[in-house]
Design an enzyme around this catalytic site. Structure first.
Site, mmCIF file in Angstrom:
data_model
loop_
_atom_site.group_PDB
_atom_site.id
_atom_site.type_symbol
_atom_site.label_atom_id
_atom_site.label_comp_id
_atom_site.label_asym_id
_atom_site.label_seq_id
_atom_site.Cartn_x
_atom_site.Cartn_y
_atom_site.Cartn_z
ATOM 1 N N PRO A 136 -13.006 57.579 -36.700
ATOM 2 C CA PRO A 136 -13.811 56.703 -37.256
ATOM 3 C C PRO A 136 -14.971 56.202 -36.432
ATOM 4 O O PRO A 136 -14.968 55.087 -35.633
ATOM 5 C CB PRO A 136 -12.744 55.396 -37.409
ATOM 6 N N CYS A 137 -15.935 57.330 -36.441
ATOM 7 C CA CYS A 137 -17.398 56.721 -35.614
ATOM 8 C C CYS A 137 -17.840 55.593 -36.241
ATOM 9 O O CYS A 137 -18.683 54.750 -35.428
ATOM 10 C CB CYS A 137 -18.139 58.000 -35.331
#
Length: 177
Positions: A136-137
């Protein structure tokens, strides 16, 4: 190397491309308009691997679909292998520890990987992440709560963060800018 399987999945934020190994390991999840980025990553890290278009492993596809249907934790147990450098791999593993519905700054992420002054290098590794959403950047924002950049576009980033917050019972706090 066994063939990689590529599948397009429709989502509320547009079509995405999911690429897995036959055992279900996720190698890439990218927004389809980023096809040039996808091809560069595949060539660099998988060379002449055969890529077949078709149905990916049931668990990976089902987990991504469940995520978009509100089961945010469905993606948490998926096995990933993004084939990055040692530093990138460390950053990407740390990204997976950011709880859904929460955000960290680039400085927070740099501290968590043990390099508190390397926030630019962390930002670069974050931007090179080939497994969107699962790694989850999008949960990394600029200091002060500003969204900052996102390879999938700021509208998608905001949507993903709001989606996660809503399904985790948390309040999304972002600042204009």
């Amino acid at each position: 190397m066994t063939p990689l399987i590529r599948e397009l999945i429709d989502t509320p934020v547009g079509p995405i491309t999911l690429i897995t190994q036959s055992d279900g390991t996720v190698r890439m999840l990218e927004f389809t308009e980023k096809r040039d980025r996808e091809e560069i990553h595949l060539k660099r890290h998988f060379g002449d691997a055969e890529i077949r278009d078709g149905k990916t492993s049931g668990p990976a596809r089902k987990a991504v679909e469940a995520y978009f249907n509100g089961d945010i934790a469905a993606i948490d147990t998926l096995t990933t292998d993004a084939a990055g450098t040692e530093f990138q791999t460390k950053v990407w593993a740390t990204l997976r520890t950011i709880p859904a519905g929460e955000t960290w700054s680039y400085g927070d992420l740099a501290g968590a990987v043990g390099s508190p002054k390397a926030f630019r290098a962390v930002g670069s590794a974050n931007g090179a992440n080939p497994i969107a959403i699962i790694v989850p950047c999008h949960r990394v924002i600029a200091t002060g709560g500003k969204l900052g950049g996102y390879g999938g576009g700021l509208d998608r980033k905001k949507w993903l963060l709001a989606h996660e917050a809503a399904h985790c019972g948390k309040q999304l706090a972002l600042h204009a800018g």
